[in-house]
Design an enzyme around this catalytic site. Structure first.
Site, mmCIF file in Angstrom:
data_model
loop_
_atom_site.group_PDB
_atom_site.id
_atom_site.type_symbol
_atom_site.label_atom_id
_atom_site.label_comp_id
_atom_site.label_asym_id
_atom_site.label_seq_id
_atom_site.Cartn_x
_atom_site.Cartn_y
_atom_site.Cartn_z
ATOM 1 N N ALA A 180 29.961 -11.407 -6.136
ATOM 2 C CA ALA A 180 28.729 -10.841 -5.517
ATOM 3 C C ALA A 180 27.711 -10.536 -6.401
ATOM 4 O O ALA A 180 27.699 -9.058 -6.776
ATOM 5 C CB ALA A 180 28.915 -10.064 -4.521
ATOM 6 N N GLY A 217 17.997 -14.211 -9.119
ATOM 7 C CA GLY A 217 19.151 -15.006 -9.279
ATOM 8 C C GLY A 217 19.626 -14.782 -10.829
ATOM 9 O O GLY A 217 21.056 -14.952 -10.813
ATOM 10 N N ILE A 269 22.117 -48.923 -5.144
ATOM 11 C CA ILE A 269 23.049 -50.133 -5.161
ATOM 12 C C ILE A 269 23.275 -50.458 -3.478
ATOM 13 O O ILE A 269 23.538 -51.794 -3.109
ATOM 14 C CB ILE A 269 24.290 -49.867 -5.773
ATOM 15 C CG1 ILE A 269 23.726 -50.166 -7.173
ATOM 16 C CG2 ILE A 269 25.194 -50.999 -5.862
ATOM 17 C CD1 ILE A 269 24.869 -49.310 -8.477
ATOM 18 N N GLU A 308 24.756 -21.411 -10.326
ATOM 19 C CA GLU A 308 25.352 -20.689 -11.363
ATOM 20 C C GLU A 308 24.165 -20.839 -12.551
ATOM 21 O O GLU A 308 24.314 -21.236 -13.691
ATOM 22 C CB GLU A 308 26.567 -21.615 -11.785
ATOM 23 C CG GLU A 308 27.692 -21.300 -10.971
ATOM 24 C CD GLU A 308 28.949 -20.066 -11.763
ATOM 25 O OE1 GLU A 308 28.846 -19.970 -12.530
ATOM 26 O OE2 GLU A 308 29.528 -19.879 -10.842
#
Length: 274
Positions: free
Chosen positions: A23, A30, A232, A258
């Site tokens: 945490a 961030g 595709i 991250e």
């Protein structure tokens, strides 16, 4: 003591008997540690922690949390908090674009009391520990990106061999072949960057730059490869009937978690320029 902490927390985590969460992130930040507003106050033999955390993976299901909080204006420390402690409130899981298997939520900490032995390491060393841990985290995410790429290529090749247009499988068309060649080549590059970063970590090297480069490259490759796998498949790839739309949604998360791609570049540039 350190041994007691290790036996009590590390062993069950490693055995998979308990689930942990990490945490750090808060509504206002961030990546900038200066903006952390969670506070930890030492009173007698206890720390009292107050604050709010955001986008914490595993928060709704975790038994343990590593919580980052400021002991004063300068010093961020890390604390082990058992999630059944009074005042520890995980929020409702976020509804996300992808990674639906993950449980991610906010955490509210209201006068959470923990023994002072539950501070991890020295006072003010929390951010250094975070950077170290995130280097390993980025390596793990890079490996996940390579796995997503492998799955996307497998799906694209299988589909291209089965799908017939103009009387032959689309896998015989040069445009499709070249797309698959590029997907495979970039995936292989991402794979070996990941292996090399893991090797350097095993050698005891500092991998802050390498893990940032690897995660930046692998996540952007994963988004490109999964996007092309959908291409595709044509319009079928945009439906829930085929796996590639999920792989694309999952891949996008890795350009954000991250540390965003922009943050990785901010870590890499000064280490190259000097």
């Amino acid at each position: 003591s350190e041994m007691c902490i290790r036996d009590r927390y590390m062993v069950p985590l490693v055995k998979g008997e308990k689930i942990g969460c990490f945490a750090f992130t808060e509504p206002a930040t961030g990546s900038d540690p200066n903006l952390i507003s969670s506070k930890a106050e030492l009173k007698g033999n206890e720390y009292i922690i107050n604050g709010n955390k955001r986008f914490i993976t595993n928060a709704p299901i975790a038994d343990l949390a590593i919580v980052f909080a400021k002991e004063d204006e300068k010093n961020i420390s890390a604390f082990i908090v058992e999630t059944d402690t009074d005042g520890f409130y995980p929020g409702e899981p976020e509804e996300m674009m992808g990674l639906h298997g993950l449980k991610v939520s906010d955490i509210t900490l209201e006068d959470v009391r923990i023994p002072k032995e539950n501070r991890l390491g020295e006072k003010g060393k929390g951010f250094r520990m975070l950077v170290e841990a995130m280097s390993i985290g980025k390596m793990n995410l890079s490996a996940a990106c390579v796995g997503i790429c492998d799955a996307a290529i497998e799906e694209a090749v299988t589909y291209a061999k089965q799908r017939v247009q103009l009387g032959r499988p689309i896998a015989t068309f040069q445009s499709i072949q070249w797309m698959i060649a590029n997907m495979a080549t970039k995936t292989e590059a991402a794979r070996w960057m990941t292996y090399r970063t893991a090797f350097l970590k095993d050698e005891g090297k500092d991998i802050v730059k390498e893990s940032a480069m690897t995660k930046l490259f692998a996540s952007e490759v994963a988004v490109e490869v999964t996007r092309n796998a959908i291409q595709i498949h044509g319009s079928y790839g945009y439906t829930r009937d085929f796996k590639v739309e999920r792989l694309y949604r999952d891949a996008k998360a890795y350009e954000l978690t991250e540390g965003t791609s922009e943050i990785q570049r901010a870590l890499i540039a000064p280490r190259v320029i000097g």
